[in-house]
Motif scaffolding. Structure first.
Motif, PDB file in Angstrom:
ATOM      1  N   VAL A  73      -9.276  -2.108  -1.109  1.00  0.00           N
ATOM      2  CA  VAL A  73      -8.662  -0.942  -1.745  1.00  0.00           C
ATOM      3  C   VAL A  73      -9.551  -0.383  -2.846  1.00  0.00           C
ATOM      4  O   VAL A  73      -9.772   0.831  -2.949  1.00  0.00           O
ATOM      5  N   SER A 107     -11.347   3.329  -2.851  1.00  0.00           N
ATOM      6  CA  SER A 107     -11.131   4.253  -3.968  1.00  0.00           C
ATOM      7  C   SER A 107     -12.454   4.759  -4.509  1.00  0.00           C
ATOM      8  O   SER A 107     -12.626   5.929  -4.803  1.00  0.00           O
ATOM      9  N   LEU A 127       0.807  -1.223   0.000  1.00  0.00           N
ATOM     10  CA  LEU A 127       0.000   0.000   0.000  1.00  0.00           C
ATOM     11  C   LEU A 127       0.836   1.268   0.000  1.00  0.00           C
ATOM     12  O   LEU A 127       0.310   2.353   0.194  1.00  0.00           O
ATOM     13  N   THR A 171       2.346   2.796  -2.351  1.00  0.00           N
ATOM     14  CA  THR A 171       2.077   3.741  -3.452  1.00  0.00           C
ATOM     15  C   THR A 171       0.577   3.874  -3.630  1.00  0.00           C
ATOM     16  O   THR A 171      -0.141   2.883  -3.635  1.00  0.00           O
ATOM     17  N   PRO A 172       0.090   5.113  -3.770  1.00  0.00           N
ATOM     18  CA  PRO A 172      -1.341   5.305  -3.952  1.00  0.00           C
ATOM     19  C   PRO A 172      -1.821   4.719  -5.276  1.00  0.00           C
ATOM     20  O   PRO A 172      -1.132   4.806  -6.282  1.00  0.00           O
ATOM     21  N   VAL A 173      -3.024   4.142  -5.226  1.00  0.00           N
ATOM     22  CA  VAL A 173      -3.593   3.544  -6.425  1.00  0.00           C
ATOM     23  C   VAL A 173      -4.139   4.601  -7.341  1.00  0.00           C
ATOM     24  O   VAL A 173      -4.296   4.407  -8.529  1.00  0.00           O
ATOM     25  N   MET A 174      -4.502   5.706  -6.736  1.00  0.00           N
ATOM     26  CA  MET A 174      -5.348   6.624  -7.470  1.00  0.00           C
ATOM     27  C   MET A 174      -5.055   8.036  -7.033  1.00  0.00           C
ATOM     28  O   MET A 174      -4.448   8.271  -6.008  1.00  0.00           O
TER      29      MET A 174
END
Lengths: 210, 113
Positions: free
Chosen positions: A132, A136, A82, A84-87
């Motif tokens: 996740v 989001s 986690l 790095t941000p996904v979005m």
């Protein structure tokens, strides 16, 4: 109710009458403002309740899935997955006014989901994917909720403050002014009667003398 | 345009906030919430999410920030599940504004529908 501490003169009475007129007008205006604010508040509070109910329900599921993922995976692996941000999300925070009250408003709410999850599926559990992706998805709702809920809080505080002002005018200021004006009027009449009686007495004495 | 960063911060215990980190929120730990909030409002965060447990425990500190438009501080359910605190706050607002029990308003709507 208490009489105001002023001199009983025609001048004072005139001033007080002007003040009473102003107070009555202010009272009416504040009352109209309060009505409109309550109307707006009702719209926002129902929306607020709706969004929060939906959000809490879905968020709870996401959190539960996340707990499961934590149980199934080593903590290091989760943190790594986690990091790095996904979005990315973007919105323009701004202010708008409701009856002269600054409330937050967001423009151009945009949540850019890169689609792909930023970790390898080899070391992660499927619960994590679910958590996740749900969060989001929920972010846009959270942003909406924030604006609505803050608006409700600010409006509620303002309505309460406004009601205090209305009550003060209605139950203290206006009755006080009213009573004082009436008191001065009676006092002036009394003085007039006193001086007339004195005059009559003097006239009687003058006529009796010769 | 009003100068506020379009950033979201989340304060809470590790279990609850990690998932938000993946969603791009800035994560802060729950200790010294007063200093954290001060820092966040100086840095002009737009939204601060706080887990319900922490919100409840630091009610008085948060109330002080409530009269400003930004940052917006709202409670969210933690990993322990929702305690209904967020809903309670909404109902408290209704009572504050209208002076009648919140249930009478919300239930009335259901009947009308």
């Amino acid at each position: 109710m208490a009489k105001l501490n002023v001199n009983s003169t025609r001048m004072e009475q005139r001033k007080l009458k002007a003040r009473r007129k102003m107070a009555v007008r202010g009272h009416k205006l504040l009352k109209d403002k309060s009505d409109e604010m309550i109307r707006q508040f009702m719209n926002y509070i129902f929306e607020n309740k709706k969004i929060r109910e939906e959000l809490e329900h879905e968020l709870e599921q996401a959190q539960r899935a996340f707990s499961m993922a934590r149980a199934a995976m080593p903590p290091k692996a989760i943190e790594e997955a986690l990091s790095t941000p996904v979005m990315s999300y973007s919105f323009v925070p701004s202010k708008t006014t409701i009856m002269g009250l600054d409330v937050p408003e967001f423009f151009d709410i945009e949540v850019k989901n890169t689609g792909a999850l930023p970790y390898s599926f080899l070391t992660t559990s499927s619960q994590l994917d679910y958590a996740v992706s749900t969060i989001s998805r929920l972010l846009i709702k959270i942003i909406q909720l924030a604006a609505t809920e803050k608006t409700c809080v600010l409006l509620a505080a303002e309505i309460e403050k406004n009601r205090r002002r209305i009550n003060a005018l209605e139950h203290v200021v206006i009755p006080d002014l009213h009573e004082t004006i009436k008191y001065i009027g009676m006092k002036l009449e009394e003085n007039e009667r006193g001086s007339r009686v004195r005059l009559m007495k003097v006239k009687e004495m003058v006529q009796k003398e010769p | 345009m009003y100068q506020t960063n379009n950033k979201i911060a989340i304060i809470g215990d590790k279990d609850s906030v990690l998932a938000f980190k993946a969603a791009g929120c800035e994560v802060f730990q729950g200790e010294q919430i007063k200093q954290t909030l001060k820092k966040l409002s100086e840095e002009k965060y737009a939204i601060v999410l706080i887990t319900e447990e922490l919100y409840k425990a630091n009610d008085d500190v948060i109330k002080k920030h409530n009269s400003n438009t930004y940052p917006i501080i709202i409670p969210i359910p933690s990993s322990l599940g929702s305690s209904g605190y967020g809903m309670q706050q909404i109902k408290a607002n209704v009572e504050r504004a209208l002076g009648v029990p919140a249930d009478s308003i919300f239930n009335k709507e259901k009947i009308e529908l």
